[in-house]
Design a protein around this motif. Structure first.
Motif, PDB file in Angstrom:
ATOM      1  N   UNK A 158       0.896  -1.252   0.213  1.00  0.00           N
ATOM      2  CA  UNK A 158      -0.107  -0.031   0.020  1.00  0.00           C
ATOM      3  C   UNK A 158       0.816   1.365  -0.072  1.00  0.00           C
ATOM      4  N   UNK A 159       0.125   2.517  -0.281  1.00  0.00           N
ATOM      5  CA  UNK A 159       0.902   3.604  -0.391  1.00  0.00           C
ATOM      6  C   UNK A 159       0.100   4.686   0.470  1.00  0.00           C
ATOM      7  N   UNK A 160       1.120   5.715   0.945  1.00  0.00           N
ATOM      8  CA  UNK A 160       0.370   6.784   1.472  1.00  0.00           C
ATOM      9  C   UNK A 160       0.959   8.157   1.021  1.00  0.00           C
ATOM     10  N   UNK A 161       0.138   9.065   0.678  1.00  0.00           N
ATOM     11  CA  UNK A 161       0.558  10.400   0.229  1.00  0.00           C
ATOM     12  C   UNK A 161      -0.336  11.558   1.000  1.00  0.00           C
ATOM     13  N   UNK A 162       0.562  12.574   1.077  1.00  0.00           N
ATOM     14  CA  UNK A 162       0.040  13.595   2.124  1.00  0.00           C
ATOM     15  C   UNK A 162       1.033  14.998   1.517  1.00  0.00           C
ATOM     16  N   UNK A 163       0.204  15.978   1.877  1.00  0.00           N
ATOM     17  CA  UNK A 163       0.875  17.413   1.146  1.00  0.00           C
ATOM     18  C   UNK A 163       1.346  18.097   2.793  1.00  0.00           C
ATOM     19  N   UNK A 164       0.700  17.769   3.860  1.00  0.00           N
ATOM     20  CA  UNK A 164       1.274  18.338   4.957  1.00  0.00           C
ATOM     21  C   UNK A 164       0.758  17.560   6.369  1.00  0.00           C
ATOM     22  N   UNK A 165       1.505  16.851   6.783  1.00  0.00           N
ATOM     23  CA  UNK A 165       1.004  15.935   7.974  1.00  0.00           C
ATOM     24  C   UNK A 165       2.367  15.477   8.870  1.00  0.00           C
ATOM     25  N   UNK A 166       2.022  15.331   9.901  1.00  0.00           N
ATOM     26  CA  UNK A 166       2.970  14.540  11.078  1.00  0.00           C
ATOM     27  C   UNK A 166       2.206  13.169  11.168  1.00  0.00           C
ATOM     28  N   UNK A 167       3.002  12.309  10.623  1.00  0.00           N
ATOM     29  CA  UNK A 167       2.418  10.964  10.701  1.00  0.00           C
ATOM     30  C   UNK A 167       3.362   9.881  10.926  1.00  0.00           C
ATOM     31  N   UNK A 168       3.031   8.613  11.404  1.00  0.00           N
ATOM     32  CA  UNK A 168       4.002   7.521  11.361  1.00  0.00           C
ATOM     33  C   UNK A 168       3.297   6.304  10.626  1.00  0.00           C
ATOM     34  N   UNK A 169       4.209   5.814   9.924  1.00  0.00           N
ATOM     35  CA  UNK A 169       3.882   4.556   9.228  1.00  0.00           C
ATOM     36  C   UNK A 169       4.721   3.429   9.702  1.00  0.00           C
ATOM     37  N   UNK A 170       3.990   2.296   9.783  1.00  0.00           N
ATOM     38  CA  UNK A 170       4.865   1.050  10.147  1.00  0.00           C
ATOM     39  C   UNK A 170       4.391  -0.048   9.372  1.00  0.00           C
ATOM     40  N   UNK A 171       5.597  -0.800   8.910  1.00  0.00           N
ATOM     41  CA  UNK A 171       5.182  -1.812   8.019  1.00  0.00           C
ATOM     42  C   UNK A 171       6.000  -3.091   8.743  1.00  0.00           C
ATOM     43  N   UNK A 172       4.925  -4.137   9.000  1.00  0.00           N
ATOM     44  CA  UNK A 172       5.352  -5.271   9.627  1.00  0.00           C
ATOM     45  C   UNK A 172       5.196  -6.357   8.728  1.00  0.00           C
ATOM     46  N   UNK A 173       5.448  -7.589   9.419  1.00  0.00           N
ATOM     47  CA  UNK A 173       5.172  -8.811   8.451  1.00  0.00           C
ATOM     48  C   UNK A 173       3.896  -9.164   8.203  1.00  0.00           C
ATOM     49  N   UNK A 174       2.830  -8.519   9.151  1.00  0.00           N
ATOM     50  CA  UNK A 174       1.385  -8.880   8.794  1.00  0.00           C
ATOM     51  C   UNK A 174       0.609  -7.721   8.436  1.00  0.00           C
ATOM     52  N   UNK A 175       0.783  -6.491   8.696  1.00  0.00           N
ATOM     53  CA  UNK A 175       0.076  -5.449   8.442  1.00  0.00           C
ATOM     54  C   UNK A 175       0.687  -3.939   8.198  1.00  0.00           C
ATOM     55  N   UNK A 176       0.103  -3.090   7.373  1.00  0.00           N
ATOM     56  CA  UNK A 176       0.620  -1.945   7.269  1.00  0.00           C
ATOM     57  C   UNK A 176      -0.211  -0.948   8.264  1.00  0.00           C
ATOM     58  N   UNK A 177       0.306  -0.107   8.947  1.00  0.00           N
ATOM     59  CA  UNK A 177      -0.405   0.820   9.986  1.00  0.00           C
ATOM     60  C   UNK A 177       0.057   2.279   9.649  1.00  0.00           C
ATOM     61  N   UNK A 178      -0.929   2.968   9.893  1.00  0.00           N
ATOM     62  CA  UNK A 178      -0.781   4.522   9.368  1.00  0.00           C
ATOM     63  C   UNK A 178      -1.472   5.156  10.723  1.00  0.00           C
ATOM     64  N   UNK A 179      -0.604   6.007  11.668  1.00  0.00           N
ATOM     65  CA  UNK A 179      -1.020   6.863  12.793  1.00  0.00           C
ATOM     66  C   UNK A 179      -0.899   8.315  12.166  1.00  0.00           C
ATOM     67  N   UNK A 180      -2.117   9.173  12.162  1.00  0.00           N
ATOM     68  CA  UNK A 180      -1.850  10.339  11.976  1.00  0.00           C
ATOM     69  C   UNK A 180      -1.904  11.442  12.941  1.00  0.00           C
TER      70      UNK A 180
END
Length: 309
Positions: A158-180
């Motif tokens: 999957x992919x994440x796109x943003x113009x202006x954001x403070x976020x954390x993306x974590x890719x593990x063996x089972x899931x992709x998690x996004x926290x904004x």
């Protein structure tokens, strides 16, 4: 003749807009340093320090990422990253457990942090793109923001796109998690694994995708197909329109912009897949194939055969 010139102008504008992330020089980037005096002093010192000879060569003036802070063991092709190093966007960063690297884009002043354990390619080819094969990425808001300019963080799932954001993306063996944490971001493909979220993902919200363990060839095929479609729609923009046709020049140009965006995302995800491979030869093969597809959708095709100049 007039239509041909107008078509070329529209396509050129589309190409310029899609490539703004690589070419938009922000004159005020040198003034966008964090407020912490200690980090500002470190940055000033790093800017005058000779680059370590072990760091991949960066051509002067080329868009790249500068290391603002290095914690733990983070390497490029087995060589530790030094404070002030410039990363060229072509070599993957390997981070051990507990390691992290804070980076700033040398042109736009965007800032983000790579967190291990993981394998991540920052500032891909000098653009505001981050490829994540494994690991975490944390971004800062209110830095390098320009109208229409977006950052793309791509993973194989999957992919994440943003113009202006403070976020954390974590890719593990089972899931992709996004926290904004601040601002908003778009997570795609949102249809995968029946996700329970809506785009955009806004401040204070989280979103997850199930990791798809599809074969690398599947991702590459999606990239190549999207690139070909974008190429064909670019040729349609240059093609003379039929009087009375519902497909106006404006409609064709808009379709081409959508196709370019789709190709950009699909090929970034395929490139991220290359980072998963532990076989150098396989990684090189996949990367070369993606680069060829990128060239296909990014280039402006020649005028349609038979069209008057």
């Amino acid at each position: 003749m007039m239509l041909a010139r107008l078509s070329l102008s529209v396509l050129s504008l589309a190409s310029m807009a899609a490539c703004a992330k690589r070419t938009d020089a922000v004159k005020a980037s040198v003034n966008a340093a964090p407020s912490a005096s200690a980090l500002a002093a470190a940055n000033a010192s790093a800017s005058t320090r000779p680059l370590p000879t072990s760091v991949p060569h960066v051509v002067p003036g080329m868009a790249a990422c500068r290391a603002l802070e290095v914690v733990g063991r983070a390497t490029v092709e087995g060589t530790p990253i030094a404070l002030g190093s410039l990363l060229d966007g072509k070599h993957w960063v390997e981070l051990q457990t507990g390691a992290s690297v804070a980076l700033r884009h040398t042109v736009t002043s965007r800032e983000f942090r790579l967190i291990g354990p993981g394998t991540i390619l920052p500032c891909r080819n000098g653009a505001e793109q981050i490829l994540v094969a494994a690991g975490r990425v944390s971004t800062s808001a209110n830095l390098g923001v320009r109208p229409g300019a977006e950052v793309l963080i791509a993973t194989p799932s999957g992919s994440v796109r943003y113009g202006d954001a403070g976020l954390e993306l974590e890719l593990g063996p089972k899931r992709l998690q996004l926290r904004v944490k601040q601002g908003e971001a778009w997570l795609e493909p949102e249809a995968q694994g029946n996700p329970k979220f809506k785009n955009p993902v806004r401040s204070g919200a989280e979103a997850r995708l199930t990791v798809d363990h599809a074969l690398p060839s599947t991702r590459l095929a999606a990239c190549q197909s999207s690139a070909q479609k974008a190429r064909e729609s670019a040729e349609l923009v240059l093609a003379p329109g039929t009087p009375g046709s519902a497909s106006s020049l404006g409609a064709r140009a808009a379709a081409q912009m959508r196709d370019r965006a789709a190709a950009r995302t699909a090929c970034a995800m395929a490139a991220a897949e290359a980072g998963v491979s532990q076989d150098p030869a396989e990684r090189q093969r996949l990367s070369a194939s993606v680069a060829h597809a990128d060239e296909l959708w990014q280039s402006v095709p020649p005028a349609v055969a038979g069209q008057k100049n």
